[in-house]
Motif scaffolding. Structure first.
Motif, short mmCIF file in Angstrom:
data_model
loop_
_atom_site.label_atom_id
_atom_site.label_comp_id
_atom_site.label_asym_id
_atom_site.label_seq_id
_atom_site.Cartn_x
_atom_site.Cartn_y
_atom_site.Cartn_z
N PHE A 55 0.80 -1.22 0.00
CA PHE A 55 0.00 0.00 0.00
C PHE A 55 0.84 1.27 0.00
CE2 PHE A 55 -2.85 -3.23 1.80
CZ PHE A 55 -3.82 -3.18 0.81
N SER A 56 2.13 1.15 -0.18
CA SER A 56 2.98 2.33 -0.28
C SER A 56 2.91 2.86 -1.71
CB SER A 56 4.42 1.97 0.07
OG SER A 56 5.25 3.07 -0.15
N SER A 57 2.98 4.18 -1.86
CA SER A 57 2.85 4.78 -3.19
C SER A 57 4.20 4.92 -3.90
CB SER A 57 2.19 6.15 -3.07
OG SER A 57 2.99 6.99 -2.28
N LYS A 58 5.29 4.62 -3.22
CA LYS A 58 6.61 4.77 -3.84
C LYS A 58 6.89 3.64 -4.81
CE LYS A 58 8.64 7.63 -0.49
NZ LYS A 58 8.90 8.88 -1.14
N GLU A 59 7.64 3.94 -5.86
CA GLU A 59 7.95 2.91 -6.85
C GLU A 59 8.91 1.86 -6.29
OE1 GLU A 59 9.73 1.51 -10.76
OE2 GLU A 59 9.04 3.56 -10.88
N ALA A 60 9.81 2.29 -5.40
CA ALA A 60 10.77 1.35 -4.82
C ALA A 60 10.07 0.26 -4.02
CB ALA A 60 11.75 2.10 -3.93
N SER A 61 8.87 0.55 -3.52
CA SER A 61 8.16 -0.45 -2.72
C SER A 61 7.73 -1.64 -3.57
CB SER A 61 6.95 0.17 -2.04
OG SER A 61 5.99 0.56 -3.00
N ARG A 62 7.44 -1.43 -4.86
CA ARG A 62 7.08 -2.54 -5.75
C ARG A 62 8.24 -3.52 -5.89
NH1 ARG A 62 3.32 -0.49 -4.45
NH2 ARG A 62 2.09 1.09 -5.45
N LYS A 63 9.44 -2.98 -6.05
CA LYS A 63 10.62 -3.83 -6.22
C LYS A 63 10.96 -4.55 -4.93
CE LYS A 63 12.17 -1.00 -9.95
NZ LYS A 63 12.93 0.11 -10.41
N LEU A 64 10.81 -3.86 -3.80
CA LEU A 64 11.09 -4.50 -2.51
C LEU A 64 10.06 -5.57 -2.19
CD1 LEU A 64 12.33 -1.83 0.04
CD2 LEU A 64 13.54 -3.75 -0.91
N GLU A 65 8.81 -5.35 -2.59
CA GLU A 65 7.78 -6.35 -2.35
C GLU A 65 8.09 -7.64 -3.11
OE1 GLU A 65 2.97 -6.99 -2.99
OE2 GLU A 65 3.92 -5.16 -3.70
N LYS A 66 8.51 -7.48 -4.35
CA LYS A 66 8.86 -8.65 -5.16
C LYS A 66 10.07 -9.38 -4.56
CE LYS A 66 9.36 -9.77 -10.02
NZ LYS A 66 9.47 -9.23 -11.37
N LEU A 67 11.04 -8.61 -4.07
CA LEU A 67 12.23 -9.21 -3.46
C LEU A 67 11.87 -9.93 -2.16
CD1 LEU A 67 15.33 -9.44 -3.66
CD2 LEU A 67 15.45 -7.40 -2.26
N LEU A 68 10.97 -9.36 -1.38
CA LEU A 68 10.55 -10.00 -0.13
C LEU A 68 9.80 -11.30 -0.41
CD1 LEU A 68 10.30 -9.96 2.92
CD2 LEU A 68 8.33 -8.45 2.68
N LEU A 69 8.96 -11.31 -1.44
CA LEU A 69 8.27 -12.54 -1.82
C LEU A 69 9.28 -13.62 -2.26
CD1 LEU A 69 5.21 -11.10 -3.74
CD2 LEU A 69 5.20 -12.28 -1.54
N SER A 70 10.34 -13.18 -2.92
CA SER A 70 11.39 -14.12 -3.32
C SER A 70 12.10 -14.70 -2.10
CB SER A 70 12.40 -13.42 -4.23
OG SER A 70 13.47 -14.27 -4.53
#
Length: 136
Positions: A55-70
């Motif tokens: 739910f963060s609006s920053k673009e970096a959060s999308r990449k970190l979310e994918k990395l955390l799922l990995s």
């Protein structure tokens, strides 16, 4: 291999089963912007961190979310019989280091040129289990 060496190796292997990590190299975002998002989830439980990133609006959060799922998936690969919800996984460590820098020139007045630095970063996430002594 000697008995002591084998026992030590088995102990290290068992300890590493509780820890999982994932790395993202040369992510084309400046390290400063990525650290702002990384600081939000450092030390949080995995479920809460996923919600924060989603739910963060920053673009970096999308990449970190994918990395955390990995990283979660890597933990599941190590612990086939374990359940993520019951394991109490937390983000033990999240590190954002500077990566490769692309250097470009932009024309400036009076025949000069200004250097533009397009930064990238390396992110490392380490997941571990929540100890009984600490609660978050």
């Amino acid at each position: 291999m000697g008995v002591r060496k084998r026992e030590r190796a088995e102990g290290i292997k068992e300890a590493n089963k509780q820890v999982a990590f994932a790395k993202l190299n040369n992510c084309p975002t400046s390290p400063r912007k990525m650290r702002l998002v990384a600081d939000l989830v450092r030390g949080q439980k995995v479920e809460r961190a996923l919600n924060i990133l989603r739910f963060s609006s920053k673009e970096a959060s999308r990449k970190l979310e994918k990395l955390l799922l990995s990283a979660i998936n890597n933990w599941e690969q190590k612990n086939a019989e374990g359940n993520v919800a019951e394991a109490g996984l937390i983000i033990k460590e999240i590190r954002v280091d500077g990566g490769m820098m692309l250097k470009r020139l932009r024309p400036a007045p009076q025949g000069r040129a200004h250097r533009i630095r397009k930064r990238s970063n390396h992110v490392t996430i380490v997941l571990g289990q929540l100890d009984n002594t600490q609660s978050n």
